[in-house]
Design an enzyme around this catalytic site. Structure first.
Site, PDB file in Angstrom:
ATOM      1  N   LYS A  94      -7.329   7.534   9.803  1.00 49.04           N
ATOM      2  CA  LYS A  94      -6.337   6.461   9.808  1.00 49.04           C
ATOM      3  C   LYS A  94      -6.546   5.564   8.589  1.00 49.04           C
ATOM      4  O   LYS A  94      -7.693   5.299   8.217  1.00 49.04           O
ATOM      5  CB  LYS A  94      -6.558   5.658  11.090  1.00 49.04           C
ATOM      6  N   LYS A 145      -8.159  -1.043   6.269  1.00 47.33           N
ATOM      7  CA  LYS A 145      -8.989  -1.837   5.363  1.00 47.33           C
ATOM      8  C   LYS A 145     -10.463  -1.667   5.712  1.00 47.33           C
ATOM      9  O   LYS A 145     -11.308  -1.591   4.825  1.00 47.33           O
ATOM     10  CB  LYS A 145      -8.609  -3.311   5.522  1.00 47.33           C
ATOM     11  N   HIS A 177      -5.604  -2.864  15.503  1.00 47.96           N
ATOM     12  CA  HIS A 177      -6.163  -3.934  14.659  1.00 47.96           C
ATOM     13  C   HIS A 177      -7.587  -4.297  15.010  1.00 47.96           C
ATOM     14  O   HIS A 177      -8.177  -5.181  14.393  1.00 47.96           O
ATOM     15  CB  HIS A 177      -5.246  -5.168  14.705  1.00 47.96           C
ATOM     16  N   CYS A 237      -6.984  -4.639  20.625  1.00 51.22           N
ATOM     17  CA  CYS A 237      -5.836  -3.879  20.147  1.00 51.22           C
ATOM     18  C   CYS A 237      -6.381  -2.703  19.330  1.00 51.22           C
ATOM     19  O   CYS A 237      -7.128  -2.916  18.372  1.00 51.22           O
ATOM     20  CB  CYS A 237      -4.950  -4.765  19.268  1.00 51.22           C
ATOM     21  N   HIS A 297       3.824   1.563   2.465  1.00 46.03           N
ATOM     22  CA  HIS A 297       5.066   0.863   2.085  1.00 46.03           C
ATOM     23  C   HIS A 297       5.784   1.642   0.977  1.00 46.03           C
ATOM     24  O   HIS A 297       7.003   1.771   0.973  1.00 46.03           O
ATOM     25  CB  HIS A 297       4.766  -0.551   1.577  1.00 46.03           C
ATOM     26  N   CYS A 356      -0.276  -7.040  15.175  1.00 47.69           N
ATOM     27  CA  CYS A 356       0.982  -6.309  15.453  1.00 47.69           C
ATOM     28  C   CYS A 356       2.178  -7.249  15.449  1.00 47.69           C
ATOM     29  O   CYS A 356       3.308  -6.792  15.375  1.00 47.69           O
ATOM     30  CB  CYS A 356       0.963  -5.668  16.837  1.00 47.69           C
ATOM     31  N   CYS A 377      -0.972  -9.777  20.130  1.00 48.05           N
ATOM     32  CA  CYS A 377      -1.800  -9.342  18.998  1.00 48.05           C
ATOM     33  C   CYS A 377      -1.144  -9.839  17.713  1.00 48.05           C
ATOM     34  O   CYS A 377      -0.017  -9.443  17.396  1.00 48.05           O
ATOM     35  CB  CYS A 377      -1.944  -7.824  18.954  1.00 48.05           C
ATOM     36  N   HIS A 393       0.842  -1.193   0.000  1.00 50.34           N
ATOM     37  CA  HIS A 393       0.000   0.000   0.000  1.00 50.34           C
ATOM     38  C   HIS A 393       0.879   1.245   0.000  1.00 50.34           C
ATOM     39  O   HIS A 393       2.114   1.159   0.020  1.00 50.34           O
ATOM     40  CB  HIS A 393      -1.022  -0.020   1.134  1.00 50.34           C
TER      41      HIS A 393
HETATM   42  N1  MSP Z   1       7.582  -6.540   8.872  1.00 51.54           N
HETATM   43  C1  MSP Z   1       7.664  -5.441   9.751  1.00 51.54           C
HETATM   44  C2  MSP Z   1       8.991  -4.721   9.612  1.00 51.54           C
HETATM   45  C3  MSP Z   1      10.198  -5.573   9.818  1.00 51.54           C
HETATM   46  S1  MSP Z   1      11.672  -4.691   9.521  1.00 51.54           S
HETATM   47  C4  MSP Z   1      12.867  -5.682  10.090  1.00 51.54           C
HETATM   48  C5  MSP Z   1       6.540  -4.452   9.460  1.00 51.54           C
HETATM   49  N2  MSP Z   1       6.007  -4.526   8.232  1.00 51.54           N
HETATM   50  S2  MSP Z   1       4.772  -3.652   7.689  1.00 51.54           S
HETATM   51  O1  MSP Z   1       4.372  -4.266   6.457  1.00 51.54           O
HETATM   52  O2  MSP Z   1       3.772  -3.493   8.673  1.00 51.54           O
HETATM   53  O3  MSP Z   1       5.391  -2.272   7.292  1.00 51.54           O
HETATM   54  C6  MSP Z   1       5.654  -1.298   8.239  1.00 51.54           C
HETATM   55  C7  MSP Z   1       6.265  -0.077   7.574  1.00 51.54           C
HETATM   56  O4  MSP Z   1       5.434   0.420   6.495  1.00 51.54           O
HETATM   57  C8  MSP Z   1       6.348   1.121   8.506  1.00 51.54           C
HETATM   58  O5  MSP Z   1       7.466   1.118   9.330  1.00 51.54           O
HETATM   59  C9  MSP Z   1       6.421   2.244   7.525  1.00 51.54           C
HETATM   60  O6  MSP Z   1       7.711   2.261   6.997  1.00 51.54           O
HETATM   61  C10 MSP Z   1       5.449   1.824   6.439  1.00 51.54           C
HETATM   62  N3  MSP Z   1       4.084   2.321   6.692  1.00 51.54           N
HETATM   63  C11 MSP Z   1       2.963   1.560   6.846  1.00 51.54           C
HETATM   64  N4  MSP Z   1       1.877   2.369   7.023  1.00 51.54           N
HETATM   65  C12 MSP Z   1       2.251   3.657   6.978  1.00 51.54           C
HETATM   66  C13 MSP Z   1       1.591   4.899   7.079  1.00 51.54           C
HETATM   67  N5  MSP Z   1       0.279   5.010   7.265  1.00 51.54           N
HETATM   68  N6  MSP Z   1       2.348   6.021   6.990  1.00 51.54           N
HETATM   69  C14 MSP Z   1       3.698   5.967   6.763  1.00 51.54           C
HETATM   70  N7  MSP Z   1       4.341   4.811   6.670  1.00 51.54           N
HETATM   71  C15 MSP Z   1       3.667   3.635   6.811  1.00 51.54           C
HETATM   72  O7  MSP Z   1       6.232  -3.661  10.303  1.00 51.54           O
END
Ligand code: MSP
Length: 526
Positions: free
Chosen positions: A295, A298, A148, A145, A23, A131, A128, A20
């Protein structure tokens, strides 16, 4: 260790979900920085990838009626395809189900075990799955949580724990002394706050989660997904090219995963035996965004797929728009309406229009040939008044174009090195406004009728400034930069072979060459 190396990482993303915009935000930013370092002749290792183990991924695979590995393969390729679409070029894409990663991760953790830093303990806690971490009662809202909206499960099992407490004082000192730089200051303060609050040893294994790397000395358990995930930063450069990229120069992360990166990760590395100077150099924590003030979730149905943005705005504009919404280290808001406004104002009417206008004048009045700048005429070289008009004081004295450009580069370098990507876009759009005002002041299309030589000078200044603009845009919008080079009559590939130092000197554009006006850079969106 090569001092000319630059090792930058993004988090690796869970494959339970499609990529998304969150990422994409981190990964585009990392790609911009990687490209910038390459322009500086650094040997760049840019790492991103997917986090594929754990309960959350297993649950998603089951829902999709797929075997976990099959599910991971499909989801990981979705990420790869999306990054390709966004012209993101990682040096390596790590997947935690890669057997080489698994083997190296086991070697790392076995060493911690052999050194006596892991111990067994009965544990009871609220976990959770969303998380992939334990939560405290205090963190729950109405028993759920808050992130989530699901009830955590009570986990009661004998797990392996990492003796974090043993390393906390050292990690704290390393962070406080800035040996690991944590930026921006808000994030640094938050980490110091964690130490003050006190942290417990954490479990590094799970008995009930089958989808993970087996603990070799206790095969009933798998390693906790976060431990396996953090190790990607250590395993990837070894899988790829040997160890010469270690340690990471920048970990780029979102603020949601600060504790794992700023406390747990350095502690694990110290336990392995790394000295403080071989720990990651910098952890940059960017903010989180909401979508139209809400926020992103989904359930609310407001998740933005970066692929849709590429459809709508094109690759380069999407890259630009992602970082143009709010300052990189802060929280902010993303709105597609605002994206459209920025697209039309800064890209279509700004950069796109400036290039078209300048090339048109050269085509019409100079037969498409880059004019010769004969006179060092103070009048046409003077920019300071214009710069003041744009609301930003650029120089104190009457500035020559040459000085104007070099000052602009000084600001540019400072901003990009400090990861002020949002401010940098603003800096570049001011550059474009100054050039627009320069045209309005000197009106080369009229000037040419009375003083051809002077008009030639004005147009040369504009064309050469556009060449500089293309260089500034290069890390953000690589295809647009190429297009500008080509339309200025340069061979983009050759131009980019120049050393940065040479490229950003005044006068790179040769008089007498033919320009090649082409398609408009950014089609208008209604
Ligand atoms: N798999 C773990 C990270 C492991 S690193 C060793 C994880 N993955 S995640 O798919 O949830 O991605 C988290 C990352 O996505 C966040 O740290 C951030 O970089 C990015 N973001 C996800 N949602 C976001 C927003 N709403 N806004 C900005 N960045 C966001 O956690």
């Amino acid at each position: 260790m090569s001092t000319n190396k630059f090792y930058i990482t993004t988090p690796i993303y869970y494959v339970n979900d499609k990529p998304h915009i969150g990422h994409a935000y981190t990964t585009v930013a990392a790609d911009i920085l990687a490209r910038w370092q390459k322009m500086n002749d650094k040997d760049v290792f840019f790492l991103t990838g997917t986090d594929e183990h754990g309960a959350k991924v297993a649950e998603a695979a089951e829902k999709a009626l797929k075997k976990p590995q099959e599910f991971c393969n499909e989801m990981a390729s979705l990420y790869q395809v999306t990054w390709e679409k966004l012209n993101i070029k990682p040096s390596y894409f790590i997947r935690t189900t890669n057997p080489e990663h698994e083997k190296l991760a086991v070697a790392f953790l076995s060493r911690l075990y052999e050194k006596g830093f892991l111990y067994e303990k009965d544990y009871k806690g609220l976990y959770c799955i969303g998380c992939e971490k334990f939560l405290t009662e205090k963190e729950l809202v109405e028993g759920k949580c808050p992130d989530h909206n699901r009830e955590p499960e009570m986990v009661l099992e004998k797990n392996w724990f990492f003796n974090l407490k043993k390393f906390l004082p050292e990690v704290k000192e390393i962070v406080a002394e800035g040996k690991i730089e944590i930026e921006p200051d808000t994030a640094y303060q938050e980490v110091l706050g964690l130490f003050k609050q006190g942290l417990e040893d954490f479990s590094i294994s799970r008995r009930k989660v089958g989808w993970g790397i087996k603990v070799p000395w206790d095969p009933d358990q798998t390693f906790y997904v976060w431990v396996d995930a953090l190790l990607n930063y250590w395993t990837a450069p070894q899988i790829m090219k040997g160890k010469k990229y270690w340690p990471p120069d920048v970990h780029l992360i979102g603020k949601d995963i600060l504790k794992f990166h700023c406390v747990y990760w350095p502690a694990m590395l110290l336990a392995y035996g790394y000295p403080p100077e071989e720990l990651p150099n910098k952890i940059f924590v960017h903010g989180y965004f909401a979508i139209n003030g809400q926020k992103m979730s989904k359930t609310l149905g407001n998740v933005i797929d970066p692929n849709d943005l590429v459809e709508k705005f094109g690759v380069d504009a999407t890259r630009y728009l992602l970082v143009s919404q709010f300052p990189f280290g802060k929280d902010g808001n993303i709105s597609q309406d605002r994206m459209k406004e920025i697209y039309n104002a800064y890209l279509v009417n700004g950069i796109g229009n400036l290039l078209r206008r300048v090339l048109k004048m050269v085509e019409k009045d100079f037969n498409g040939t880059i004019p010769t700048k004969k006179q060092e005429n103070k009048e046409i070289n003077c920019l300071s008044i214009l710069a003041l008009k744009s609301g930003k004081r650029v120089t104190t004295d009457l500035a020559d174009f040459k000085d104007f450009i070099s000052e602009w580069w000084v600001g540019y370098v400072k901003k990009i090195e400090n990861l002020e990507l949002f401010e940098l876009l603003d800096w570049m759009s001011t550059f474009v406004s100054v050039l627009d005002m320069y045209i309005e002041t000197h009106k080369p299309f009229q000037l040419v009728k009375v003083n051809r030589e002077k008009a030639a000078g004005v147009l040369y200044n504009l064309l050469e400034s556009l060449r500089h603009l293309a260089w500034m845009l290069l890390p953000f919008m690589p295809e647009t930069a190429d297009e500008i080079f080509e339309q200025l009559g340069l061979e983009s590939k050759k131009e980019k072979e120049k050393q940065l130092e040479e490229a950003i000197k005044w006068g790179g554009l040769k008089s007498g060459n033919k320009i090649k006006p082409g398609k408009s850079l950014f089609p208008r969106i209604q």
